[in-house]
Scaffold this active site. Structure first.
Site, short mmCIF file in Angstrom:
data_model
loop_
_atom_site.label_atom_id
_atom_site.label_comp_id
_atom_site.label_asym_id
_atom_site.label_seq_id
_atom_site.Cartn_x
_atom_site.Cartn_y
_atom_site.Cartn_z
N GLY A 84 41.77 30.04 117.33
CA GLY A 84 42.00 30.60 118.66
C GLY A 84 43.40 31.16 118.80
O GLY A 84 44.32 30.77 118.08
N THR A 86 46.26 33.02 121.96
CA THR A 86 46.54 33.30 123.37
C THR A 86 47.25 34.64 123.50
O THR A 86 48.03 35.01 122.62
CB THR A 86 47.43 32.20 124.01
OG1 THR A 86 48.64 32.09 123.26
CG2 THR A 86 46.71 30.87 124.04
N TYR A 147 41.73 33.71 128.15
CA TYR A 147 41.59 32.46 127.42
C TYR A 147 40.60 31.52 128.10
O TYR A 147 39.72 30.93 127.45
CB TYR A 147 42.96 31.79 127.30
CG TYR A 147 42.99 30.56 126.44
CD1 TYR A 147 43.11 30.65 125.05
CD2 TYR A 147 42.92 29.29 127.00
CE1 TYR A 147 43.14 29.51 124.26
CE2 TYR A 147 42.96 28.15 126.23
CZ TYR A 147 43.08 28.25 124.85
OH TYR A 147 43.11 27.13 124.07
N TYR A 179 46.67 18.88 126.95
CA TYR A 179 47.94 19.21 126.31
C TYR A 179 48.14 18.32 125.09
O TYR A 179 48.24 17.09 125.21
CB TYR A 179 49.10 19.02 127.29
CG TYR A 179 49.24 20.17 128.26
CD1 TYR A 179 50.02 21.28 127.94
CD2 TYR A 179 48.59 20.15 129.48
CE1 TYR A 179 50.15 22.35 128.81
CE2 TYR A 179 48.72 21.22 130.37
CZ TYR A 179 49.49 22.31 130.02
OH TYR A 179 49.61 23.37 130.90
N ILE A 180 48.20 18.95 123.92
CA ILE A 180 48.31 18.25 122.65
C ILE A 180 49.66 18.57 122.03
O ILE A 180 50.16 19.70 122.12
CB ILE A 180 47.16 18.66 121.71
CG1 ILE A 180 45.80 18.45 122.39
CG2 ILE A 180 47.24 17.87 120.40
CD1 ILE A 180 45.49 17.03 122.81
#
Length: 241
Positions: A84, A86, A147, A179-180
């Site tokens: 992915g 952004t 997104y 949130y990672i």
């Protein structure tokens, strides 16, 4: 024989953690990547996991890439659609290129890659497809119409394909991380992280890539045969569905 697993976007961040965890769990893993050769070489040297470079937004490239992996390692039985990008902007300022790039890479890739393996999975009567969506596909996010739309689309894709694959022993599930603690989140200014992000997470911390990876390992296992069409929300309580 160990099962073969393909992780797209598998040499950095969450994807790298997933690839490593699957290898530790006994799978033969292939990691796809798009452009960062240096990171891919470092990942391969550290893990011994073979890497394959191609653009998942191209159907033809996906066909060639999957063909090469299956020639090298064997039929792909576990697919993790993780790749992915952004291209953030408010919609009134978003360019067609920003919209198309995100939709084609994040959502189009699910068709492009999964289409290459689905017939084999149907013939073998087994498959595990795990799509890495996002909290922002569930709740939306300012400045991320592209997104959020792509990640919401991944959930719809998951639910539809789960119905098609169920009679063939194929499960299809999605994971929506919050949130990672990856490079992307680490780049957020410390004051923004501490004042605007962490207070919205009830557990009071970021998730770790390895926590998402453990979710994938479970969904890929025989023990998860009852789960299909599900969305696993992994965000520390930030958004509860």
């Amino acid at each position: 024989m160990p099962r073969v697993a393909l992780v797209t976007g598998g040499t950095r961040g969450i994807g790298a953690a997933i690839a490593k965890a699957l290898k530790t769990a006994g799978y033969k893993v292939a990691a796809n990547y798009a452009g960062n050769d240096q990171a891919a070489q470092k990942f391969k040297a550290e893990t011994g996991i073979p890497t394959y470079k191609w653009d998942v937004s191209s159907f033809a490239a996906c066909a060639a890439g999957v063909k090469q992996i299956e020639a090298d390692l064997g039929p792909i039985e576990v697919l993790v659609n993780n790749a992915g990008i952004t291209r953030d902007a408010q919609l009134h300022r978003m360019t067609p290129e920003q919209w198309t790039a995100v939709i084609n890479t994040n959502l189009g890739s699910l068709f492009n890659v999964t289409r290459q393996v689905i017939e084999g999975m149907r013939a073998r009567k087994f498959g595990r497809i795990i799509n890495i969506s996002s909290i922002n596909g569930q709740k939306g996010q300012f400045g991320q119409c592209n997104y959020s739309a792509a990640k919401a689309g991944e959930i719809g894709f998951t639910k539809a394909l789960a119905q098609e694959g169920a009679h063939s022993g194929i499960t299809v599930n999605a994971i929506c991380p919050g949130y990672i603690n990856t490079e992307m989140v680490q780049a957020v200014p410390k004051d923004v992280l501490e004042k605007s992000i962490l207070p919205t997470i009830p557990i009071g911390r970021l998730g770790e890539p390895e926590e998402i990876a453990r979710c994938v390992v479970f969904l890929a296992s025989d023990d998860a045969g009852l789960l299909t069409g599900s969305t696993l929300t992994a965000n520390g309580g930030q958004y509860i569905t």
